[in-house]
Design a protein around this motif. Structure first.
Motif, short mmCIF file in Angstrom:
data_model
loop_
_atom_site.label_atom_id
_atom_site.label_comp_id
_atom_site.label_asym_id
_atom_site.label_seq_id
_atom_site.Cartn_x
_atom_site.Cartn_y
_atom_site.Cartn_z
N ASN A 205 48.17 46.96 30.28
CA ASN A 205 47.15 45.24 31.41
C ASN A 205 46.20 46.63 32.18
OD1 ASN A 205 48.97 44.45 30.42
ND2 ASN A 205 50.03 44.35 32.30
N VAL A 206 44.51 46.01 31.75
CA VAL A 206 43.32 46.94 32.43
C VAL A 206 42.68 46.28 33.09
CG1 VAL A 206 41.94 48.59 31.76
CG2 VAL A 206 43.96 48.13 29.95
N ALA A 207 42.19 46.75 34.44
CA ALA A 207 42.10 45.50 35.23
C ALA A 207 40.16 46.75 34.61
CB ALA A 207 42.50 45.92 36.45
N CYS A 208 39.47 46.08 34.45
CA CYS A 208 38.26 46.74 33.81
C CYS A 208 37.49 45.63 34.79
CB CYS A 208 37.79 47.37 32.67
SG CYS A 208 37.62 45.68 31.97
N ASN A 209 37.83 46.76 36.25
CA ASN A 209 36.47 45.95 37.15
C ASN A 209 36.24 46.85 38.29
OD1 ASN A 209 38.82 45.73 39.32
ND2 ASN A 209 39.20 43.96 38.21
N ASP A 210 34.93 46.69 38.98
CA ASP A 210 34.80 47.59 40.36
C ASP A 210 36.04 47.16 41.36
OD1 ASP A 210 33.40 49.30 41.93
OD2 ASP A 210 31.93 48.36 41.55
N HIS A 211 36.82 48.36 41.05
CA HIS A 211 37.71 48.59 41.99
C HIS A 211 37.58 48.55 43.97
CE1 HIS A 211 40.35 48.57 39.24
NE2 HIS A 211 41.52 49.33 39.36
N TYR A 212 36.19 48.50 44.10
CA TYR A 212 35.51 49.44 45.86
C TYR A 212 35.65 47.75 46.43
CZ TYR A 212 34.65 54.04 45.20
OH TYR A 212 34.62 55.28 45.54
N ALA A 213 35.05 46.29 45.01
CA ALA A 213 35.35 45.06 45.35
C ALA A 213 36.17 44.25 45.63
CB ALA A 213 34.53 44.08 44.18
N HIS A 214 37.50 44.84 45.45
CA HIS A 214 38.81 44.91 46.03
C HIS A 214 38.97 44.94 47.21
CE1 HIS A 214 40.96 46.11 42.31
NE2 HIS A 214 39.47 45.33 41.91
N PHE A 215 38.15 45.38 48.56
CA PHE A 215 38.20 45.24 49.55
C PHE A 215 36.74 44.62 50.48
CE2 PHE A 215 38.26 49.29 48.85
CZ PHE A 215 36.36 50.30 49.67
N ASP A 216 35.45 45.39 49.45
CA ASP A 216 34.21 44.77 49.78
C ASP A 216 33.54 43.53 49.57
OD1 ASP A 216 31.97 44.30 51.05
OD2 ASP A 216 30.89 47.38 50.50
N ARG A 244 35.07 52.77 34.11
CA ARG A 244 33.38 52.19 33.94
C ARG A 244 33.94 51.68 32.18
NH1 ARG A 244 28.11 52.91 35.97
NH2 ARG A 244 27.92 55.08 35.30
N MET A 245 34.71 51.64 31.63
CA MET A 245 34.85 51.58 30.06
C MET A 245 34.46 49.85 30.16
SD MET A 245 37.31 54.59 28.57
CE MET A 245 37.83 53.52 27.66
N ARG A 246 34.46 49.22 29.31
CA ARG A 246 34.04 47.40 28.84
C ARG A 246 35.43 47.99 28.07
NH1 ARG A 246 33.63 47.40 32.56
NH2 ARG A 246 33.43 45.25 32.66
N ALA A 247 35.50 46.08 28.38
CA ALA A 247 36.97 45.68 27.59
C ALA A 247 37.32 46.44 26.02
CB ALA A 247 36.99 44.06 27.15
N PRO A 248 36.24 45.88 25.26
CA PRO A 248 35.39 46.57 23.74
C PRO A 248 36.00 47.96 23.12
CG PRO A 248 34.42 45.80 23.66
CD PRO A 248 34.86 45.54 25.68
N GLU A 249 36.29 48.45 24.19
CA GLU A 249 36.24 50.53 24.01
C GLU A 249 37.32 50.03 23.98
OE1 GLU A 249 32.63 52.65 25.66
OE2 GLU A 249 32.60 51.16 27.36
N PHE A 250 38.14 49.76 24.75
CA PHE A 250 40.12 50.26 25.60
C PHE A 250 40.54 49.43 23.57
CE2 PHE A 250 38.92 49.17 29.57
CZ PHE A 250 39.51 50.63 30.25
N LEU A 251 39.74 48.25 22.88
CA LEU A 251 40.79 47.89 21.65
C LEU A 251 40.34 48.66 20.39
CD1 LEU A 251 39.62 44.17 21.77
CD2 LEU A 251 41.65 45.69 22.63
N ALA A 252 38.88 49.58 20.60
CA ALA A 252 38.58 50.28 19.34
C ALA A 252 39.43 51.81 19.30
CB ALA A 252 36.38 51.08 20.11
N LEU A 253 39.83 52.31 20.97
CA LEU A 253 40.35 53.47 20.93
C LEU A 253 42.35 53.54 20.07
CD1 LEU A 253 39.65 54.98 24.48
CD2 LEU A 253 38.95 56.03 22.16
#
Ligand SMILES: C[S@@+](CC[C@H](N)C(=O)[O-])C[C@H]1O[C@@H](n2cnc3c(N)ncnc32)[C@H](O)[C@@H]1O
Length: 312
Positions: A205-216, A244-253
């Motif tokens: 389960n990968v939260a590939c989003n900007d974690h700084y946005a979780h509180f700002d 900052r990897m995007r979703a298809p990059e995890f699948l490719a790996l």
């Protein structure tokens, strides 16, 4: 708090002796861990979603030998998987975050979650309550872990588990792959392939989003895509590294490591597409489709192919 202030503070803490502990204390006073009950409730929801994915993919949990990458501070997922019928969970973390106090606080915060845990695990609330109470009565962290059938390894690197080849049924992680450099993920996937039995599964389960946005709340979940690699190096930090990897990059790996992708679930956070159109995307990300850039979580299941026998 402005995300740049948080980034700069974490960067400073990451080079200070005792910075990891100080960062945890700050999280408890100012950050995500201020409301532990809420954080634990979110982790229980992550687990319930994982259970749904396993069921939908027809993957049996009962009696399975599991391996978790990145245990973190509160062992919500391993405790819940064992309550739901897993035989054992070996959980590895490069840093030893888990403590007796943390385990007890986790058990306290799990109490309000018993109805959801019971429903998801297809057990009675009385069964779950009894098991959690039995854990609470243990005197030490080691006894609690033994009772929960959790084998905690930390500090230990999931790239080199030391476990036997073909010995596990399911390898999983939650909120980990977005925080690890690509080449380390590659090595972890290779190790996962080695230790899984043929026909075994990975679930990440990968939260590939900007974690700084979780509180700002003034920035979007894709804000980090505006920065070139050099610019991002200024804002990225070792305490909460974001690749900052995007979703298809995890699948490719995962495919490169030999897994067949059995299921994938993606989500786009509200406002991400609009945000992408409001700034110039850094050159590093321009080859991705808008949909791949906008994807803010990816949960996927991969399967190690079963051995083929002669004549098949
Ligand atoms: C963001 S935390 C997630 C913790 C937990 N899974 C959760 O959902 O709360 C990521 C964890 O991965 C661990 N980690 C990073 N690299 C690792 C590696 N090579 N092997 C094992 N754990 C690792 C970190 O120390 C950290 O505890």
């Amino acid at each position: 708090m402005n995300w740049r202030v948080k980034g700069a503070t974490q960067k400073a803490l990451s080079i200070l002796p005792g910075g990891i502990r100080l960062n945890l204390m700050m999280q408890m006073v100012l950050g995500d861990l201020r409301n532990l009950d809420r954080q634990i409730a979110l982790k229980v929801r992550d687990w319930a979603l994982s259970m749904k994915y396993l069921r939908e993919a027809g993957i049996p949990l009962e009696n399975s030998r599991m391996f978790e990458i990145g245990s973190g501070w509160y062992p919500v997922l391993p405790v819940c998987f064992v309550l739901a019928g897993a035989r054992s969970v070996a959980t590895y973390d490069i840093t030893r975050h888990l403590s007796e106090k943390g385990m007890l606080r986790c058990l306290d915060s799990l109490a309000p979650q018993i109805p959801l845990i019971a429903e998801t695990a297809q057990k009675t609330p009385a069964f779950i309550t009894e098991k959690l109470n039995a854990l609470r009565q243990k005197n030490t962290l080691a006894e609690m872990l033994e009772q929960s059938r959790i084998d905690y390894h930390a500090p230990a690197d999931a790239r080199r588990s030391g476990l036997s080849a073909d010995s596990l049924d399911i390898v999983y992680s939650n909120s980990v792959f977005e925080h690890i450099p690509r080449e380390i993920i590659r090595e972890i996937l290779a190790e996962s392939f080695r230790i899984l039995r043929p026909g075994g599964f990975i679930m990440h389960n990968v939260a590939c989003n900007d974690h700084y946005a979780h509180f700002d709340k003034s920035i979007s979940y894709v804000n980090f895509l505006r920065f070139s690699e050099n610019q991002w190096r200024v804002w990225n930090n070792r305490l909460q590294f974001q690749n900052r990897m995007r979703a298809p990059e995890f699948l490719a790996l995962a495919r490169d490591a030999g897994f067949e992708i059995a299921a994938q679930h993606t989500h786009v956070a509200a406002g991400s597409r609009e945000a992408l159109r409001s700034f110039t995307i850094a050159p590093e990300f321009r080859s991705f489709s808008e949909s791949d850039l906008a994807t803010t979580t990816i949960d996927f299941i991969g399967r190690k192919p079963a051995k083929e026998w002669p004549g098949e």
